[in-house]
Design an enzyme around this catalytic site. Structure first.
Site, short mmCIF file in Angstrom:
data_model
loop_
_atom_site.label_atom_id
_atom_site.label_comp_id
_atom_site.label_asym_id
_atom_site.label_seq_id
_atom_site.Cartn_x
_atom_site.Cartn_y
_atom_site.Cartn_z
N LYS A 272 -11.13 -3.53 -5.44
CA LYS A 272 -10.85 -2.31 -5.14
C LYS A 272 -10.13 -1.51 -6.27
CE LYS A 272 -11.76 -1.94 -0.72
NZ LYS A 272 -12.78 -1.16 -0.43
N TYR B 4 -10.17 -9.51 -4.02
CA TYR B 4 -10.33 -8.34 -3.07
C TYR B 4 -9.45 -6.91 -3.88
CZ TYR B 4 -9.27 -4.90 0.66
OH TYR B 4 -9.13 -3.93 1.61
N SER C 44 -6.59 -0.06 -1.59
CA SER C 44 -5.81 -0.83 -0.93
C SER C 44 -4.50 -0.99 -1.64
CB SER C 44 -6.40 -2.19 -0.44
OG SER C 44 -5.50 -3.15 -0.18
#
Lengths: 321, 321
Positions: free
Chosen positions: B150, B146, B122
């Protein structure tokens, strides 16, 4: 100030403990205890404060829980499976370097103690397609599993700090030379042994060419930087807790010249030149054009000359060989 | 060609399966099976090949072992705990995004099957002190857990590929808009809902200002890129398996203008402007000046105009709202 050194039986862990013993304050407060933890019971050191030695396998969360307690103020997370070892034994590297790091940070989170955590990363996080020069904000592009595990550890340190679970700071260590003791399973091990063994009158093998460049720090300076690293104010470090520890770049020829300048012409004659493809494959993925802008700004230091590295070995370590 | 889609119940997983059903070959070979795996049993799709649906919790290694078998040729690893959710529930994010990724890769290693693994990273890996513009080799400096998870996943993909355990490729996905369905717990959720809800005659809230810039891709183009991503030759990708997926940067004002150009002036009137500090704090750590040099060179594509994104929604998804 209650300090836990994970990897406390290792070269840096022991030297750090001795440094703290010689100047028993940290962050302006008296040191009340140092705990040396390692997979085998670490050697105890003499100190003006209580020194506890414990066995701890950071790959095991229950083992970590015994070392990291509500009383822990500062954690040095120096325990690691080194480069060539992690490359041969993928599981060991993952379990110690990645999940071990997670276990320590997670224990801090669960306890809610927000300790200062000093994490030893490595210049092995650099490499591959990433462009020179490399520094604090260069793309981590490791060419070994060890480098990958350290790069992932850096991210954990940053995120756990951002979330307020720890007050982290991570330093990408240059190759430490002259490292005392026996050769270890780091691919960089020869960068100490081609100096250490000849200084002790023993043969050594150099597996790379004389023009091979690398980025170094002496153990003494490295430990000074680790102490300073714990003492930095979080606000001065800023959002990103990861930085390059200062080092200097020398060729193999230059470090041997430094040895000769300090210790005469005999030691260099004990080096046998024997190129080794396996070692060369790993170390040629490493980088030497590395800049430590942030750490230098914050007051950490590189060695002045490699002759200092040789002198420090003779003063601090030769008697143990 | 036996394909496993982890996250097969999600928007991209379902659309990817439909795309494969419409053109049932991958890497020049006929697709013999698609397995849709998700934490809740995914909707089945019509296809000219057998479609299996299974429940799988990638945080549980035993559950992964049931999905990834000796017959698996290609794995799409799209399962994730999204940004705001991972920020609220640190454990869930770590367990799915980091340890879940590890479980899948580790299962491949143990089986020795060396599947093609397509990993959805991402643009949330960018941020903080890293300098614009950002691209394939920019320093990952996530401002959310997050993003950290990632970024660590990218490193695992690279190292497992380097070691020959998988044939990995990781793409940093732009924000997917117009995303069909209900708002989710991504902090970027509003970037679809301010378009989707008005296109369906419903009110929507815009929590940021009209000049907020962001980097987008449509679901249709994203899925095309995921198919292409699996088909790239490893040799063409090179040592670093991670790259930015192409997207384009638009302001909130521009995406609303695009909606108006395609669907008339009524939808935009349904947007209520209500700045929300919590959302703004997360999304302002994100970046928009992003370049996808490597993926563009390898043939992946961005959308041409945001009007296309609106049209794709009307053609592909509006009937499901």
């Amino acid at each position: 100030m209650n300090i836990l050194i994970l990897g406390g039986g290792g070269v840096l862990g022991q030297k750090l403990a001795l440094k703290l013993a010689a100047n028993p304050t940290l962050k302006g407060q008296a040191i009340t205890q140092v705990t040396l933890a390692d997979v085998v019971d670490p050697p105890k050191i003499d100190a003006p404060f209580p020194v506890q030695t414990v066995t701890c396998d950071i790959a095991d969360a229950a083992s970590v829980a015994k070392c990291v307690t509500a009383q822990t103020d500062v954690i040095y997370l120096l325990a690691a499976i080194v480069s060539a070892h992690a490359e041969e034994d993928f599981d060991a590297g993952m379990n110690i370097n990645l999940f071990g790091t997670y276990n320590v940070l997670e224990r801090c989170r669960v306890l809610g103690i927000v300790p200062t955590v000093v994490f030893s990363s490595s210049i092995a996080i650099y490499g591959g397609e990433a462009q020179d020069p490399l520094g604090d904000h260069s793309y981590p592009n490791p060419q070994t599993s060890y480098g990958m595990q350290k790069a992932a550890g850096e991210m954990l340190i940053n995120d756990y700090s951002r979330k307020g679970f720890i007050d982290g700071r991570a330093f990408r260590l240059p190759t430490v030379s002259v490292r005392p003791g026996k050769p270890n399973r780091a691919a960089s091990s020869f960068m100490s042994s081609i100096l250490r063994e000849p200084l002790n009158g023993q043969d050594a093998i150099c597996p790379v060419e004389a023009d091979f460049l690398h980025y170094y720090i002496s153990p003494r300076r490295c430990v000074e930087n680790l102490v300073k690293g714990a003492e930095l104010n979080a606000a001065d470090i800023g959002q990103n807790r990861v930085m390059q520890m200062p080092g200097k770049t020398w060729s193999i020829a230059q470090v041997i010249e430094a040895m000769t300048a300090v210790a005469g012409t005999d030691p260099a004659k004990l080096i046998r030149w024997d190129p080794q493809p396996d070692i060369k494959r790993i170390v040629s993925g490493w980088r030497w054009d590395i800049h430590a802008d942030k750490a230098l700004r914050l007051g950490l230091k590189a060695d002045d000359t490699f002759e200092d590295n040789i002198r420090y070995y003779l003063e601090d370590d030769k008697h143990t060989a």
